[in-house]
Design a protein around this motif. Sequence first.
Motif, mmCIF file in Angstrom:
data_model
loop_
_atom_site.group_PDB
_atom_site.id
_atom_site.type_symbol
_atom_site.label_atom_id
_atom_site.label_comp_id
_atom_site.label_asym_id
_atom_site.label_seq_id
_atom_site.Cartn_x
_atom_site.Cartn_y
_atom_site.Cartn_z
ATOM 1 N N HIS A 1 0.812 -1.221 0.000
ATOM 2 C CA HIS A 1 0.000 0.000 0.000
ATOM 3 C C HIS A 1 0.844 1.270 0.000
ATOM 4 O O HIS A 1 0.293 2.361 -0.112
ATOM 5 N N SER A 2 2.149 1.143 0.129
ATOM 6 C CA SER A 2 2.982 2.356 0.179
ATOM 7 C C SER A 2 4.224 2.253 -0.707
ATOM 8 O O SER A 2 5.087 3.116 -0.652
ATOM 9 N N THR A 3 4.302 1.224 -1.525
ATOM 10 C CA THR A 3 5.463 1.033 -2.386
ATOM 11 C C THR A 3 5.307 1.780 -3.703
ATOM 12 O O THR A 3 4.187 2.119 -4.117
ATOM 13 N N GLY A 4 6.427 2.017 -4.374
ATOM 14 C CA GLY A 4 6.403 2.581 -5.719
ATOM 15 C C GLY A 4 6.473 1.515 -6.793
ATOM 16 O O GLY A 4 6.588 1.828 -7.971
ATOM 17 N N HIS A 5 6.411 0.239 -6.375
ATOM 18 C CA HIS A 5 6.535 -0.888 -7.301
ATOM 19 C C HIS A 5 5.171 -1.423 -7.722
ATOM 20 O O HIS A 5 4.222 -1.458 -6.928
ATOM 21 N N THR A 6 5.090 -1.870 -8.965
ATOM 22 C CA THR A 6 4.012 -2.743 -9.420
ATOM 23 C C THR A 6 4.643 -3.887 -10.208
ATOM 24 O O THR A 6 5.678 -3.703 -10.862
ATOM 25 N N PHE A 7 4.033 -5.063 -10.130
ATOM 26 C CA PHE A 7 4.557 -6.262 -10.784
ATOM 27 C C PHE A 7 3.505 -6.776 -11.768
ATOM 28 O O PHE A 7 2.340 -6.941 -11.414
ATOM 29 N N GLU A 8 3.962 -7.040 -12.980
ATOM 30 C CA GLU A 8 3.050 -7.353 -14.075
ATOM 31 C C GLU A 8 3.521 -8.564 -14.861
ATOM 32 O O GLU A 8 4.721 -8.765 -15.051
ATOM 33 N N ILE A 9 2.585 -9.361 -15.323
ATOM 34 C CA ILE A 9 2.875 -10.430 -16.266
ATOM 35 C C ILE A 9 2.036 -10.215 -17.521
ATOM 36 O O ILE A 9 0.988 -9.554 -17.481
ATOM 37 N N GLY A 10 2.529 -10.762 -18.638
ATOM 38 C CA GLY A 10 1.795 -10.567 -19.878
ATOM 39 C C GLY A 10 2.177 -11.587 -20.928
ATOM 40 O O GLY A 10 3.116 -12.373 -20.764
ATOM 41 N N ALA A 11 1.437 -11.557 -22.019
ATOM 42 C CA ALA A 11 1.713 -12.445 -23.142
ATOM 43 C C ALA A 11 1.312 -11.748 -24.425
ATOM 44 O O ALA A 11 0.331 -10.981 -24.454
ATOM 45 N N GLY A 12 2.087 -11.997 -25.484
ATOM 46 C CA GLY A 12 1.771 -11.434 -26.786
ATOM 47 C C GLY A 12 1.860 -12.491 -27.864
ATOM 48 O O GLY A 12 2.681 -13.416 -27.777
ATOM 49 N N TYR A 13 1.030 -12.365 -28.880
ATOM 50 C CA TYR A 13 1.011 -13.360 -29.956
ATOM 51 C C TYR A 13 0.901 -12.650 -31.301
ATOM 52 O O TYR A 13 0.029 -11.787 -31.487
ATOM 53 N N MET A 14 1.787 -12.989 -32.240
ATOM 54 C CA MET A 14 1.739 -12.454 -33.602
ATOM 55 C C MET A 14 1.143 -13.516 -34.516
ATOM 56 O O MET A 14 1.573 -14.682 -34.496
ATOM 57 N N LEU A 15 0.180 -13.140 -35.318
ATOM 58 C CA LEU A 15 -0.537 -14.113 -36.134
ATOM 59 C C LEU A 15 0.369 -14.804 -37.133
ATOM 60 O O LEU A 15 0.388 -16.029 -37.220
ATOM 61 N N SER A 16 1.147 -14.051 -37.905
ATOM 62 C CA SER A 16 2.060 -14.659 -38.872
ATOM 63 C C SER A 16 2.981 -13.573 -39.412
ATOM 64 O O SER A 16 2.716 -12.381 -39.260
ATOM 65 N N GLU A 17 4.054 -13.986 -40.080
ATOM 66 C CA GLU A 17 4.961 -13.018 -40.681
ATOM 67 C C GLU A 17 4.311 -12.323 -41.873
ATOM 68 O O GLU A 17 4.583 -11.145 -42.136
ATOM 69 N N LYS A 18 3.467 -13.032 -42.585
ATOM 70 C CA LYS A 18 2.774 -12.423 -43.713
ATOM 71 C C LYS A 18 1.700 -11.445 -43.260
ATOM 72 O O LYS A 18 1.417 -10.454 -43.946
ATOM 73 N N PHE A 19 1.094 -11.733 -42.131
ATOM 74 C CA PHE A 19 0.075 -10.835 -41.557
ATOM 75 C C PHE A 19 0.447 -10.596 -40.095
ATOM 76 O O PHE A 19 -0.051 -11.265 -39.198
#
Length: 226
Positions: A107-125
Amino acid sequence: MKKTITLIVILFCAISAQSQDVFINADFVSSYIWRGMDSGNACVQPSLGVNWKGLTAYVWGSTEFRNKNNEIDLSLEYECKSLTLYANNYFTQTEEEPFKYFNYNSHSTGHTFEIGAGYMLSEKFPLSISWYTVFAGNDYRENEKRAWSSYCEVSYPFSVKDVSMSIEAGFTPWDGMYSNKFNVVNVGLSATKELKITSNFSLPVFGKLIANPYEEQVYFVFGLSL
């Protein structure tokens, strides 16, 4: 959280020992706009990192020229074919809120911790879809319940002659740091061009037009990379 920071540092050192690909660079930007939010004035944003077998560990920072507003982030990325996984530790410190780095009280820190994921459909698109969620740190709603602040973005790169361009749109699905409910918070068009200074040296410059429909704000950012 201290254990998490220690693990990231250990992984960074381990990757550095194995890696032959170490990078260091810096961007100079007219303003700092992040996911549609105004996060600072003109600043320098350096980064230092290493790559090893699809795994990237890096430190990224942002320091304003006029004010004592600073950010330092530790990040891990793992890329496997079209899928990329992310783990980020954001730390921000402003003149109004001079947080101490090693304070991890949620409640008093300057930190936030995040996770994520990304996906690219294809090199052509090469349409990419990414999702990020804060799972720890100072991220609470007004009722003191954890917000699980989340951001989803769709982006598509393309080129016009010798200019690399990209369009993106991002939204938040619920009440959190980006908005008080579902909202589109970021719509952007960016362009990057290599300016040839000498026969052996080119300077990348970029511009980005950003709109935040939720806040009814429009920004234009200019920057250059070293």
